[in-house]
Design an enzyme around this catalytic site. Structure first.
Site, PDB file in Angstrom:
ATOM      1  N   ASP A  93      15.196  46.889  68.923  1.00  0.00           N
ATOM      2  CA  ASP A  93      14.066  46.394  70.107  1.00  0.00           C
ATOM      3  C   ASP A  93      12.837  45.093  69.483  1.00  0.00           C
ATOM      4  O   ASP A  93      12.922  44.985  68.658  1.00  0.00           O
ATOM      5  CB  ASP A  93      12.901  47.246  70.413  1.00  0.00           C
ATOM      6  CG  ASP A  93      12.306  47.239  71.605  1.00  0.00           C
ATOM      7  OD1 ASP A  93      12.445  47.368  72.350  1.00  0.00           O
ATOM      8  OD2 ASP A  93      10.952  46.608  71.290  1.00  0.00           O
ATOM      9  N   GLU A 153      18.510  43.352  70.153  1.00  0.00           N
ATOM     10  CA  GLU A 153      18.089  42.701  71.401  1.00  0.00           C
ATOM     11  C   GLU A 153      16.960  41.401  70.685  1.00  0.00           C
ATOM     12  O   GLU A 153      15.889  41.074  70.801  1.00  0.00           O
ATOM     13  CB  GLU A 153      17.269  43.607  72.060  1.00  0.00           C
ATOM     14  CG  GLU A 153      15.958  43.481  73.105  1.00  0.00           C
ATOM     15  CD  GLU A 153      15.273  44.163  74.453  1.00  0.00           C
ATOM     16  OE1 GLU A 153      14.273  43.506  72.830  1.00  0.00           O
ATOM     17  OE2 GLU A 153      14.486  44.100  74.840  1.00  0.00           O
TER      18      GLU A 153
END
Ligand code: GLC
Ligand code: CA
Length: 652
Positions: free
Chosen positions: A291, A361
């Site tokens: 993330d 990401e």
């Protein structure tokens, strides 16, 4: 007892087996060896004969020669077999990994299936619904965070990286889910959040109280309640610094103030993260979605970031878009950290059949070269691929040209030999049906599933779910059937977000077997993609792009069947003339249209008709390939050719 037979018989024996020229060859050889065959020819075997007699007998040419021939034949065959095996291994392209073959399906656990009636989806709920993945032919499941969390950012604020939040269940529930998934051949990808923790994490408390071991676990700077260390802003708006009264300093948070950024420059913090990676890999998870990776490091000089509009008064600089993020994103050293994480995963990948996958990401917007860095280098592994978010922009300007532009952004910038991927929705972005419009759901899924590389599907996109209008939210409960709460919670009448009112017609049960439904088409395309080599292994070539149409083909050298896609992203119906594409046959038969009444239709290649929002997959047969004469329009990750006659794939 006297032997019944004499040692030497005068009976002439049968002639040795022969082939043309055998006799001459044999006699010549025996002459050279100084052997007189006539002696052996007089020997006959008998029961109880001594070794010498047997040897004498079996030395006859008719036995010796076939024996030698057989021996050398065996040697030659063995060598040939070894050579063929080595050649096949050397010529075969590497097998594709599980993360390449199946799409990645994102489960947002709060919204997938509620098993205990509290209105929030949970791990047991996911376990109940594994059949759904089976029926979609999907094997790779990414589950958004289910760590223990105060849920200020719906689980992206982690209080304990080694525990499951009670809202989602228990560690036992997780282990059962994982075991059941593995039993069914499914892979589980965890969300992993290395950039920040929750402000309720034990580390943060120890850091704000200046425990010597934890003092530098977060990014602290001198400030006071009114004067912040610099102009940096959070992704969620306003200053990314919050004053902490306990410590008397400001801490950095690139997201919510309840999500303090970890100090990744501190080796002890990196060690903690690595330990957590080991923790989950040892439990058996198959990969991580990393993330917000571009935020992992910040410049230590803490200088102001340059304003996009230098004339804007500093107090109005409050959003992500007001600054150039020269000092808070993509800092030097970031990739070393990710590569270190990756290296820690590698030993687990060496367990047979247990490849561990990493996807990163990072929204880098127009700086695509920054995203490509996450592919690593030919020598140092990083992510298997960074998420490709460009197709999320498709609805903004829907047209064939725009679709091609977005696809080409990735294809023309991707390092050679790497594997592409495509995302058309996630929990942070509007659903396709709401952003692009319902009529484009089918054609966007068709694009997703026929491009080269791994498709990513956000839960509900396979049935064309829409945002719930009241909150413009894309996280509403999954629509399973027409029952209470769309089958998301069948125990009580609570759901953490309202169910979309269209659930009676838009749900899994209704669409599953209904030809022409979004899910039926998704299934068809996904199965085609996994069954047909040109989609997984073949070339990808642009054929045409205009205001309406984006057309491309997939082909594999030596493979007779090839596929032409004609996708209409425009606002008007179109007639596409591909008569100048001489590699295509004159007549083109539609294998599948997003408008199922057009399945099987035959077009002349000079006039392929599509309505706005319609997509066609056309299958045609020819050995004439398009890519050799259009090399600048074509891409392939790894060249492979097909031998149609024996059905094998080889490097070429
Ligand atoms: C990622 C997540 C998003 C979250 C953020 C902070 O962008 O997708 O939902 O808010 O990271 O963790
Ligand atoms: Ca950070």
């Amino acid at each position: 007892v006297a032997p019944e037979r004499t040692v030497l018989s005068l009976t002439p024996t049968a002639a040795p087996p022969s082939f043309p020229g055998f006799d001459e060859l044999y006699k010549e050889r025996q002459r050279l060896r100084g052997i007189d065959d006539s002696v052996y020819a007089q020997v006959e075997p008998y029961a109880g004969m001594p070794k010498e007699v047997l040897l004498l007998y079996s030395s006859q040419a008719r036995y010796r020669v076939p024996r030698e021939v057989l021996f050398w034949l065996t040697v030659c065959c063995t060598l040939a077999l070894v050579a063929v095996t080595v050649a096949i291994i050397a010529l075969s392209p590497p097998c594709l990994g599980w993360w390449q073959i199946s799409p990645v399906y994102q489960v947002y656990p709060r919204s997938f299936k509620d098993s205990n009636g509290d209105g929030v989806g949970d791990l047991r709920g996911i376990k109940e619904k594994l059949d759904h993945f089976h029926s979609l032919n999907i094997k790779s499941i990414w589950i958004s965070p289910f760590y223990r969390s105060p849920m200020k950012d719906f689980g992206y604020d982690v209080e304990d990286f080694r525990d499951v939040d009670p809202l989602f269940g228990t560690m036992e529930d997780f282990e059962e889910l994982l075991a059941e998934m593995h039993k069914n051949g499914l892979k589980l990808i965890m969300d992993f959040i290395p950039n920040h923790s929750s402000d309720r994490h034990r580390w943060f408390n120890l850091s704000r109280t200046r425990d010597p071991l934890y003092e530098d676990y977060y990014v602290w700077a001198d400030c006071n309640a009114t004067k912040k260390p610099n102009n940096w802003v959070s992704i969620f708006g306003n200053s990314s610094w919050t004053y902490d009264e306990v410590r008397g300093q400001c801490y950095l948070h690139q997201f919510l103030k309840e999500q303090p950024d970890l100090n990744m420059r501190n080796p002890a913090v990196r060690k903690e993260i690595i330990d957590i990676i080991h923790f989950w890999l040892s439990k058996g998870v198959d990969g991580f979605r990393m993330d917000a990776v571009k935020h992992m490091l910040e410049a230590t000089h803490l200088r102001d970031e340059p304003q996009v509009d230098p004339n804007k008064p500093p107090e109005e600089v409050t959003t992500e878009w007001d600054l150039f993020h020269d000092y808070t994103t993509s800092q030097v050293g970031l990739h070393d950290i990710l590569r270190e994480f990756r290296a820690e995963m590698e030993p687990y990948s060496r367990e047979p059949g247990k490849y561990r996958f990493m996807v990163t990401e990072s929204y880098d917007y127009e700086e695509v070269e920054k995203t490509m860095m996450y592919y690593g280098t030919p020598l140092v592994k990083e992510s298997d691929f960074p998420f490709n978010f460009y197709l999320l922009d498709l609805p903004q300007n829907a047209s064939g040209l725009w679709a091609k532009h977005l696809v080409d952004l990735w294809m023309s910038n991707m390092p050679r030999g790497k594997w592409p991927n495509w995302v058309v929705g996630n929990h942070d972005r509007s659903r396709i049906a709401s952003s692009a419009g319902k009529m484009y759901v089918g054609v966007i899924n068709m694009l997703l599933l026929t491009l080269p590389g791994t498709p990513t599907t956000y839960y509900g996109e396979e049935i064309g779910m829409e945002n719930i209008n009241i909150t413009a939210d894309q996280r509403s409960p999954m629509q399973w059937n027409s029952d209470m709460n769309a089958g998301f919670n069948n125990l009580t009448n609570i759901t953490w977000l309202p169910v979309h009112p269209d659930y009676k017609s838009v749900n899994v049960e209704v669409q599953k077997d209904s030809e022409g439904s979004t899910m039926f088409q998704y299934n068809f395309l996904n199965s085609l993609r996994q069954a047909e080599l040109p989609f997984l292994r073949g070339w990808f070539c642009y054929v045409q792009a205009d205001a309406n149409i984006f057309s491309y083909l997939r082909e594999l050298d030596g493979h007779k069947e090839a596929y032409l896609m004609v996708l209409n992203f425009g606002k008007q119906s179109a007639t596409t003339d591909l008569s100048s594409v001489r590699e295509l046959p004159d007549q083109l038969k539609v294998l599948m249209s997003t408008n199922s009444t057009n399945n099987g239709k035959v077009f002349q290649k000079s006039g392929i008709q599509t309505a706005a929002g319609e997509g066609l997959v056309i299958r045609y047969s020819t050995y004439t390939r398009f890519h050799p004469s259009h090399s600048t329009e074509c891409y392939v990750s790894e060249k492979a050719c097909y031998l149609d006659t024996v059905g094998i794939l080889y490097k070429c």
